[in-house]
Design a protein around this motif. Structure first.
Motif, PDB file in Angstrom:
ATOM      1  N   VAL A  14       0.856  -1.188   0.000  1.00  0.00           N
ATOM      2  CA  VAL A  14       0.000   0.000   0.000  1.00  0.00           C
ATOM      3  C   VAL A  14       0.887   1.231   0.000  1.00  0.00           C
ATOM      4  CG1 VAL A  14      -1.802   1.278   1.225  1.00  0.00           C
ATOM      5  CG2 VAL A  14      -1.800  -1.235   1.265  1.00  0.00           C
ATOM      6  N   ALA A  15       0.685   2.109  -0.968  1.00  0.00           N
ATOM      7  CA  ALA A  15       1.475   3.328  -1.068  1.00  0.00           C
ATOM      8  C   ALA A  15       0.546   4.521  -1.284  1.00  0.00           C
ATOM      9  CB  ALA A  15       2.473   3.228  -2.218  1.00  0.00           C
ATOM     10  N   VAL A  16       0.985   5.680  -0.790  1.00  0.00           N
ATOM     11  CA  VAL A  16       0.274   6.939  -1.022  1.00  0.00           C
ATOM     12  C   VAL A  16       1.250   7.880  -1.705  1.00  0.00           C
ATOM     13  CG1 VAL A  16      -0.945   8.871   0.055  1.00  0.00           C
ATOM     14  CG2 VAL A  16      -1.168   6.579   1.031  1.00  0.00           C
ATOM     15  N   ARG A  17       0.828   8.432  -2.837  1.00  0.00           N
ATOM     16  CA  ARG A  17       1.705   9.322  -3.618  1.00  0.00           C
ATOM     17  C   ARG A  17       0.888  10.469  -4.191  1.00  0.00           C
ATOM     18  NH1 ARG A  17       0.176   8.887  -8.764  1.00  0.00           N
ATOM     19  NH2 ARG A  17      -0.468   6.877  -9.642  1.00  0.00           N
ATOM     20  N   GLU A  18       1.570  11.419  -4.835  1.00  0.00           N
ATOM     21  CA  GLU A  18       0.888  12.565  -5.425  1.00  0.00           C
ATOM     22  C   GLU A  18       0.073  12.150  -6.658  1.00  0.00           C
ATOM     23  OE1 GLU A  18       4.550  12.059  -7.836  1.00  0.00           O
ATOM     24  OE2 GLU A  18       4.093  12.008  -5.679  1.00  0.00           O
ATOM     25  N   ALA A  67      -0.673  22.624  -4.546  1.00  0.00           N
ATOM     26  CA  ALA A  67       0.251  21.833  -3.724  1.00  0.00           C
ATOM     27  C   ALA A  67       1.591  22.544  -3.591  1.00  0.00           C
ATOM     28  CB  ALA A  67       0.420  20.442  -4.317  1.00  0.00           C
ATOM     29  N   ARG A  68       2.071  23.137  -4.689  1.00  0.00           N
ATOM     30  CA  ARG A  68       3.347  23.866  -4.637  1.00  0.00           C
ATOM     31  C   ARG A  68       3.266  25.051  -3.683  1.00  0.00           C
ATOM     32  NH1 ARG A  68       3.340  23.626 -10.572  1.00  0.00           N
ATOM     33  NH2 ARG A  68       4.493  21.770 -11.215  1.00  0.00           N
ATOM     34  N   LEU A  69       2.075  25.630  -3.550  1.00  0.00           N
ATOM     35  CA  LEU A  69       1.856  26.760  -2.644  1.00  0.00           C
ATOM     36  C   LEU A  69       1.552  26.307  -1.221  1.00  0.00           C
ATOM     37  CD1 LEU A  69      -0.366  28.958  -5.012  1.00  0.00           C
ATOM     38  CD2 LEU A  69       2.031  29.372  -4.387  1.00  0.00           C
ATOM     39  N   GLY A  70       1.477  25.003  -1.002  1.00  0.00           N
ATOM     40  CA  GLY A  70       1.173  24.484   0.323  1.00  0.00           C
ATOM     41  C   GLY A  70      -0.284  24.590   0.705  1.00  0.00           C
ATOM     42  N   GLU A  71      -1.165  24.710  -0.298  1.00  0.00           N
ATOM     43  CA  GLU A  71      -2.591  24.893  -0.030  1.00  0.00           C
ATOM     44  C   GLU A  71      -3.389  23.590  -0.101  1.00  0.00           C
ATOM     45  OE1 GLU A  71      -3.792  27.674  -2.975  1.00  0.00           O
ATOM     46  OE2 GLU A  71      -2.742  29.374  -2.045  1.00  0.00           O
ATOM     47  N   ALA A  72      -2.813  22.536  -0.665  1.00  0.00           N
ATOM     48  CA  ALA A  72      -3.531  21.272  -0.841  1.00  0.00           C
ATOM     49  C   ALA A  72      -2.518  20.160  -1.106  1.00  0.00           C
ATOM     50  CB  ALA A  72      -4.520  21.363  -2.002  1.00  0.00           C
ATOM     51  N   MET A  73      -2.962  18.908  -0.894  1.00  0.00           N
ATOM     52  CA  MET A  73      -2.162  17.738  -1.244  1.00  0.00           C
ATOM     53  C   MET A  73      -3.088  16.727  -1.914  1.00  0.00           C
ATOM     54  SD  MET A  73       0.189  17.262   2.199  1.00  0.00           S
ATOM     55  CE  MET A  73       0.979  15.788   1.591  1.00  0.00           C
ATOM     56  N   VAL A  89      -6.175  16.233   0.690  1.00  0.00           N
ATOM     57  CA  VAL A  89      -5.896  17.105   1.831  1.00  0.00           C
ATOM     58  C   VAL A  89      -6.149  18.518   1.330  1.00  0.00           C
ATOM     59  CG1 VAL A  89      -4.214  17.788   3.580  1.00  0.00           C
ATOM     60  CG2 VAL A  89      -4.131  15.478   2.597  1.00  0.00           C
ATOM     61  N   ASP A  90      -7.313  19.067   1.667  1.00  0.00           N
ATOM     62  CA  ASP A  90      -7.754  20.305   1.010  1.00  0.00           C
ATOM     63  C   ASP A  90      -8.956  20.902   1.755  1.00  0.00           C
ATOM     64  OD1 ASP A  90      -8.229  22.352  -0.765  1.00  0.00           O
ATOM     65  OD2 ASP A  90      -8.728  21.054  -2.459  1.00  0.00           O
ATOM     66  N   PRO A  91      -8.802  22.147   2.232  1.00  0.00           N
ATOM     67  CA  PRO A  91      -7.648  23.026   2.121  1.00  0.00           C
ATOM     68  C   PRO A  91      -6.659  22.806   3.256  1.00  0.00           C
ATOM     69  CG  PRO A  91      -9.427  24.211   3.173  1.00  0.00           C
ATOM     70  CD  PRO A  91      -9.960  22.834   2.859  1.00  0.00           C
ATOM     71  N   ILE A  92      -5.421  23.246   3.005  1.00  0.00           N
ATOM     72  CA  ILE A  92      -4.424  23.377   4.063  1.00  0.00           C
ATOM     73  C   ILE A  92      -4.334  24.862   4.396  1.00  0.00           C
ATOM     74  CG2 ILE A  92      -1.997  23.094   4.689  1.00  0.00           C
ATOM     75  CD1 ILE A  92      -1.873  20.807   2.625  1.00  0.00           C
ATOM     76  N   ILE A  93      -4.437  25.179   5.670  1.00  0.00           N
ATOM     77  CA  ILE A  93      -4.403  26.581   6.115  1.00  0.00           C
ATOM     78  C   ILE A  93      -3.216  26.753   7.053  1.00  0.00           C
ATOM     79  CG2 ILE A  93      -5.665  28.425   7.283  1.00  0.00           C
ATOM     80  CD1 ILE A  93      -8.242  26.899   6.541  1.00  0.00           C
ATOM     81  N   TRP A  94      -2.393  27.739   6.779  1.00  0.00           N
ATOM     82  CA  TRP A  94      -1.205  27.985   7.594  1.00  0.00           C
ATOM     83  C   TRP A  94      -1.450  29.133   8.568  1.00  0.00           C
ATOM     84  CZ3 TRP A  94       2.268  24.275   7.684  1.00  0.00           C
ATOM     85  CH2 TRP A  94       2.291  23.375   6.620  1.00  0.00           C
ATOM     86  N   GLY A  95      -0.478  29.956   8.820  1.00  0.00           N
ATOM     87  CA  GLY A  95      -0.642  31.053   9.765  1.00  0.00           C
ATOM     88  C   GLY A  95      -0.907  30.543  11.172  1.00  0.00           C
ATOM     89  N   SER A  96      -1.804  31.188  11.869  1.00  0.00           N
ATOM     90  CA  SER A  96      -2.085  30.820  13.260  1.00  0.00           C
ATOM     91  C   SER A  96      -2.962  29.584  13.374  1.00  0.00           C
ATOM     92  CB  SER A  96      -2.760  31.993  13.983  1.00  0.00           C
ATOM     93  OG  SER A  96      -3.954  32.355  13.313  1.00  0.00           O
ATOM     94  N   THR A  97      -3.483  29.064  12.242  1.00  0.00           N
ATOM     95  CA  THR A  97      -4.374  27.896  12.275  1.00  0.00           C
ATOM     96  C   THR A  97      -3.620  26.589  12.081  1.00  0.00           C
ATOM     97  OG1 THR A  97      -6.171  29.259  11.414  1.00  0.00           O
ATOM     98  CG2 THR A  97      -6.441  26.883  11.277  1.00  0.00           C
TER      99      THR A  97
END
Length: 200
Positions: A14-18, A67-73, A89-97
């Motif tokens: 079992v593998a997980v990839r882009e 994904a390159r912006l770190g917003e989703a995988m 994996v969507d959305p990815i939220i950075w900052g204080s969250t």
């Protein structure tokens, strides 16, 4: 993410990839064969918003850019090298969250095998470890018995019902919310999700 073995008697890889543009043929064949089973759980654009469903190549290009912006995988689950399903994996939220939401589906041939449970465990460990997120959510339709069992089987914390949370199969639908925090997995007494599976 590395491959993992789930059942020592059979040992599927079992593998997980882009997700990649050249996944189109395998993705299309699997979605077509399982369309009736998956349709009740598919997210849909609500009417009046002007949004439309993108073609697969456009979707992959957009998700790769995010994904390159770190917003989703956008991820693929492979079993013995075969395209078996997806994890978003969507959305990815950075900052204080520093949080993300996770959704998934798997082809009918692998349903009930524990493969998606293992794959989600791998992704959660990755997100709450190396990626550096603090919180990850999975939101599940109350009618989706299999997905509820997956979340509960992994020991995710159940946080309650979200009314009209997402537009699914043409209508706004309630969801049960599950979550995990990094300190629950990596703090004192914490246990990673893959290790939780091996403890059973």
């Amino acid at each position: 993410m590395p491959s993992e073995s789930m059942d020592p008697r059979r040992r599927p890889s079992v593998a997980v990839r882009e997700l990649r543009t050249d996944d189109w043929e395998a993705w299309s064949a699997l979605r077509l064969s399982d369309s009736e089973r998956l349709a009740p759980w598919d997210a849909t654009p609500p009417p009046g918003g002007g949004e439309t469903m993108n073609s697969f190549p456009v979707f992959v290009r957009r998700q790769t850019r995010r994904a390159r912006l770190g917003e989703a995988m956008p991820l693929v689950v492979e079993v013995d090298g075969a395209f078996a399903g997806q994890i978003a994996v969507d959305p990815i939220i950075w900052g204080s969250t520093r949080s993300a939401q996770v959704g998934y589906w798997i082809g009918g041939s692998w349903q009930g095998s524990g493969i998606m449970r293992l794959s989600v465990a791998m992704v959660l460990d990755h997100l709450l470890g190396p990626v550096g997120l603090h919180r990850v959510e999975i939101n599940v339709r109350p009618e989706n018995v299999r997905s509820l069992a997956l979340c509960r089987g992994l020991g995710l914390r159940e946080e309650g019902l979200r009314r009209g949370y997402m537009h699914i199969n043409g209508a706004w639908a309630d969801h049960v919310s599950f979550a995990a925090l990094a300190e629950e997995v990596h703090g004192p007494g914490g246990v990673g999700f893959q290790r939780r599976l091996t403890r059973r």
